[in-house]
Design a protein around this motif. Structure first.
Motif, PDB file in Angstrom:
ATOM      1  N   SER A  23       1.767   8.911  -6.085  1.00 41.05           N
ATOM      2  CA  SER A  23       1.821  10.317  -5.674  1.00 41.05           C
ATOM      3  C   SER A  23       2.990  11.036  -6.336  1.00 41.05           C
ATOM      4  CB  SER A  23       1.999  10.435  -4.154  1.00 41.05           C
ATOM      5  OG  SER A  23       1.020   9.725  -3.495  1.00 41.05           O
ATOM      6  N   ILE A  62       2.806   1.569  -3.483  1.00 41.00           N
ATOM      7  CA  ILE A  62       1.954   2.021  -4.593  1.00 41.00           C
ATOM      8  C   ILE A  62       1.557   3.487  -4.383  1.00 41.00           C
ATOM      9  CG2 ILE A  62      -0.290   1.715  -5.721  1.00 41.00           C
ATOM     10  CD1 ILE A  62      -0.005  -1.291  -5.109  1.00 41.00           C
ATOM     11  N   SER A  63       1.192   3.834  -3.141  1.00 43.07           N
ATOM     12  CA  SER A  63       0.767   5.214  -2.878  1.00 43.07           C
ATOM     13  C   SER A  63       1.890   6.196  -3.169  1.00 43.07           C
ATOM     14  CB  SER A  63       0.327   5.371  -1.420  1.00 43.07           C
ATOM     15  OG  SER A  63      -0.669   4.451  -1.110  1.00 43.07           O
ATOM     16  N   ILE A  68       0.835  -1.206   0.000  1.00 46.13           N
ATOM     17  CA  ILE A  68       0.000   0.000   0.000  1.00 46.13           C
ATOM     18  C   ILE A  68       0.868   1.254   0.000  1.00 46.13           C
ATOM     19  CG2 ILE A  68      -1.609   1.358   1.392  1.00 46.13           C
ATOM     20  CD1 ILE A  68      -2.845  -1.284   2.306  1.00 46.13           C
ATOM     21  N   PHE A  74      -4.223   8.295   0.946  1.00 44.39           N
ATOM     22  CA  PHE A  74      -2.787   8.590   1.013  1.00 44.39           C
ATOM     23  C   PHE A  74      -2.370   9.492  -0.144  1.00 44.39           C
ATOM     24  CE2 PHE A  74      -1.411   4.523   3.467  1.00 44.39           C
ATOM     25  CZ  PHE A  74      -1.779   5.138   4.642  1.00 44.39           C
ATOM     26  N   ILE A  75      -2.812   9.119  -1.341  1.00 41.60           N
ATOM     27  CA  ILE A  75      -2.398   9.874  -2.528  1.00 41.60           C
ATOM     28  C   ILE A  75      -2.912  11.311  -2.441  1.00 41.60           C
ATOM     29  CG2 ILE A  75      -2.711  10.031  -5.031  1.00 41.60           C
ATOM     30  CD1 ILE A  75      -2.794   6.873  -4.939  1.00 41.60           C
ATOM     31  N   MET A  87      -5.397   3.831  -0.257  1.00 42.61           N
ATOM     32  CA  MET A  87      -4.430   4.412  -1.184  1.00 42.61           C
ATOM     33  C   MET A  87      -4.922   5.762  -1.712  1.00 42.61           C
ATOM     34  SD  MET A  87      -2.680   1.174  -3.075  1.00 42.61           S
ATOM     35  CE  MET A  87      -4.069   0.205  -3.545  1.00 42.61           C
TER      36      MET A  87
END
Lengths: 284, 415
Positions: A75, A70-71, A67, A156-157, A153
């Motif tokens: 980003s 990927i985030s 997670i 987060f992004i 995600m």
């Protein structure tokens, strides 16, 4: 005089920064082997064995790393694109306001926004219902507490991207990337070459320590996965708190085992990041 | 640091360090133990005198606005007016309370942060395990004479005798709820539940918390074949047999649960909104389903109904405890005595307010109060406890809960 000031600074750093951290760590280690805690009765490795055998820690670690990874990648890519595409427009007040607004939103609030917007009973689901796209609330796609952690995600992004935009814009200006681009172009480089050989290397080289730190930060985040995550697997902090607060007091030590392993990993990663940064700057 | 260095003469700087070290180490050290208290043997008059003008720290779950309203706008001003007590509320429920008391025990803190706590049987069991409660104190409270000591639901908590170590505050029955406009016949047995979820996939789930586990206890009792099937001390063999059956059933039904059983709500509170939006057709909770204020606030439709499982749902009380290291035990006793007074309990039962059943035995009350209790207004939407309690079961031993918590995760969620 200067020497003494340095000593006092160091002492304060040890007292306020290092001592509490080390004491907490030592306490967690003692708790994890049964030497601390009112319900424990002496040294044992059974909590470590239990954590190891259940496999939950590794699953949680892999899940969290996935997670966070990927985030951060999404980003950073999004921020890079925004920076390069809109570097001039971002100077405008209203646009920068819109872009930077998420920076002021705490994680808990962002997570609640996500629930309000994307839950099956949330705003978008209601729009979809009124537009006739779905016949019932439960037909709306799963974005909250979902198996692929899409909600986490997304949160987060949303929080992290503006930070990277700000960072890349600053580096872009400070490193005079615009001038270097012009120079490269005048030397015959095409747009693609400029991007891959000049712009990206400069921006990433100056920021990769921070990118790494953000990965660690997301790896250990708590509120967002607590609200938006599913019950299994859980992200590391959620798992640790769950174990420490569990109903069965005799198993609380298992939470400390996970906390100890996690602390060691993060400390090593941080040391490695800064060590390598130091050696690259030394070399440079 | 720069500022400090420049603004202080050289000598002072050296003084600063020991002061800082002293402050920091002072934070870690324990307080000195208070003078020997003999409150257990003290008369009520002594306790009242000691309580006058003191500060009482009360840690309670603050997740419900009618409850907060009752506490902040009724109890706090009343104890101030009557006893000049400053009642300070801090938020925290079961695990936080246990963590706090455990931490203070581990650190040897003689004067704890809180004096009284609002707990249920789960927390009582944990706090008794770590000797976190002070008492017995209930018999000292003058108003405790209105509580029936023979009532098994008030004197036994999770099959553990209360023995005056916690004072009952409210009693309620667990109930299931449904919207009668959407569901004609809600399930009342496990076979009916099976048929229901297959006909209405995605509309039922089990929250992975105290509330959800309480529902599972009802299921377990049904599998035992009788409402009293789980009574008595924990029986390992019985648990193994019944839980194996329960997990088989739940795993068979899981694909028809909310989100196809791939995940479960962490907390029951999120289920309210899902029930309101129609995402879930069945919900449940303590307080006879807790329907009244949610219908009044417009969250639930007026067609919401509450009911008990055919084999019964858990009926249990919640309590006040005094922590082992409470700095103001006398004040805590005074506040608790007020909260079980006929007046405060009647006010608490108001269906338009906190809507929570009194723990007082009406037949023991003085005449003037008896009349008021009998004339008490009734709920408009939710069922009353007396309607449900024909189908009630006692809380089984705490070990059932521990195992259900653990194994619901390993046997159902992670499968």
């Amino acid at each position: 005089m200067k020497n003494r000031r340095l000593h006092i600074g160091l002492l304060l750093f040890v007292l306020i920064g290092v001592l509490p951290f080390v004491s907490a760590f030592v306490y967690a280690v003692l708790y994890s082997v049964g030497l601390a805690g009112v319900v424990n009765d002496g040294f044992t490795l059974r909590f470590w064995a239990a954590v190891w055998n259940s496999g939950e820690f590794l699953r949680s670690f892999g899940y969290s790393a996935g997670i966070a990874g990927i985030s951060v990648v999404v980003s950073v890519s999004a921020a890079m694109w925004l920076t390069l595409q809109f570097k001039r427009e971002l100077q405008h007040r209203w646009l920068s306001f819109v872009i930077y607004l998420p920076l002021a939103i705490p994680g808990v609030v962002a997570a609640f926004f996500m629930v309000q917007l994307f839950a099956k009973s949330g705003l978008f689901s209601r729009f979809a219902y009124h537009l006739g796209w779905i016949a019932e609330a439960r037909e709306f796609p799963d974005l909250i507490n979902d198996p692929y952690a899409l909600g986490i995600m997304l949160a987060f992004i949303t929080i992290v991207t503006p930070f990277f935009v700000l960072l890349f814009l600053n580096v872009y200006q400070n490193e005079r990337v615009a001038e270097l681009t012009e120079l490269a172009e005048s030397l015959g480089a095409n747009k693609k070459q400029v991007l891959w050989r000049v712009t990206l290397p400069i921006l990433l080289r100056k920021t990769w320590t921070l990118i790494g730190l953000y990965f660690i930060f997301l790896l250990g985040s708590y509120e967002v996965p607590l609200i938006l995550g599913q019950e299994s697997p859980q992200m590391l902090s959620v798992l640790i708190i769950r174990e420490i607060k569990q109903y069965d007091l005799s198993k609380i030590s298992e939470g400390y085992v996970v906390a100890v392993i996690y602390t060691i990993f993060v400390s090593l990663a941080a040391v490695l990041l800064f060590y390598r940064k130091k050696s690259t700057t030394d070399a440079g | 640091m720069m500022l400090l260095n420049e603004s202080l003469p050289p000598m002072r700087k050296f003084l600063l360090l020991p002061v800082m070290i002293a402050v920091l180490s002072g934070l870690a050290a324990c307080d000195t133990p208070p003078a020997e208290e003999n409150l257990i043997d003290a008369t009520w008059e002594t306790i009242e005198t000691q309580a006058q003008g003191s500060v009482v720290n009360f840690m309670m779950w603050q997740g419900s606005s009618p409850i907060n309203d009752y506490i902040n706008n009724y109890v706090v001003p009343e104890v101030k007016a009557r006893y000049n007590i400053d009642l300070r509320i801090s938020g925290g429920q079961g695990p936080e309370i246990v963590q706090l008391v455990m931490g203070e025990r581990e650190a040897g803190v003689a004067k704890g942060q809180v004096d009284m706590v609002w707990i249920n049987g789960e927390t009582f069991f944990q706090l008794r395990n770590i000797q976190g409660l002070w008492g017995p104190f209930v018999e000292k409270l003058p108003n405790s004479r209105f509580i029936n000591p023979e009532d098994p639901y008030l004197s036994i908590d999770f099959q553990q005798a209360v023995e005056g170590m916690e004072c009952p505050w409210s009693i309620s029955q667990f109930a299931l709820i449904y919207d009668s406009a959407r569901v004609a016949a809600p399930p009342r047995t496990l076979p009916e539940l099976e048929a229901f979820v297959m006909a209405n996939p995605g509309t039922f789930t089990v929250s992975n918390d105290f509330t959800g586990m309480t529902l599972l206890k009802s299921f377990l009792a049904e599998l035992s074949g009788s409402p009293t099937g789980l009574d008595g001390p924990f029986d390992e063999a019985k648990y193994e047999r019944l839980s194996a059956e329960l997990w088989t059933i739940l795993n068979r039904l899981k694909p028809y649960f909310w989100k196809e059983g791939k995940t479960f709500p962490k907390e029951h509170s999120v289920m309210d909104q899902m029930f309101a939006s129609g995402e879930l057709l069945i919900s449940y909770g303590f307080g006879e389903g807790g329907i009244e204020d949610k219908v009044r606030n417009g969250l639930f439709p007026t067609s919401t109904r509450g009911y008990a499982w055919e084999n019964g749902t858990i009926l249990n009380a919640n309590f006040f405890g005094i922590t082992y290291n409470a700095p103001n035990k006398a004040g805590a006793m005074q506040v608790i005595d007020f909260m079980i007074s006929p007046e405060a309990q009647l006010k608490k039962a108001d269906p338009n307010g906190m809507d929570s059943n009194p723990v007082l035995d009406v037949s023991r009350l003085p005449e003037e109060w008896k009349a008021q209790y009998e004339a008490m207004p009734t709920r408009k939407y939710g069922p009353s406890m007396s309607e449900l309690s024909v189908r009630s079961i006692q809380e089984p031993a705490a070990e059932y809960m521990i195992r259900l918590y653990d194994e619901f995760r390993t046997e159902v969620i992670e499968k």
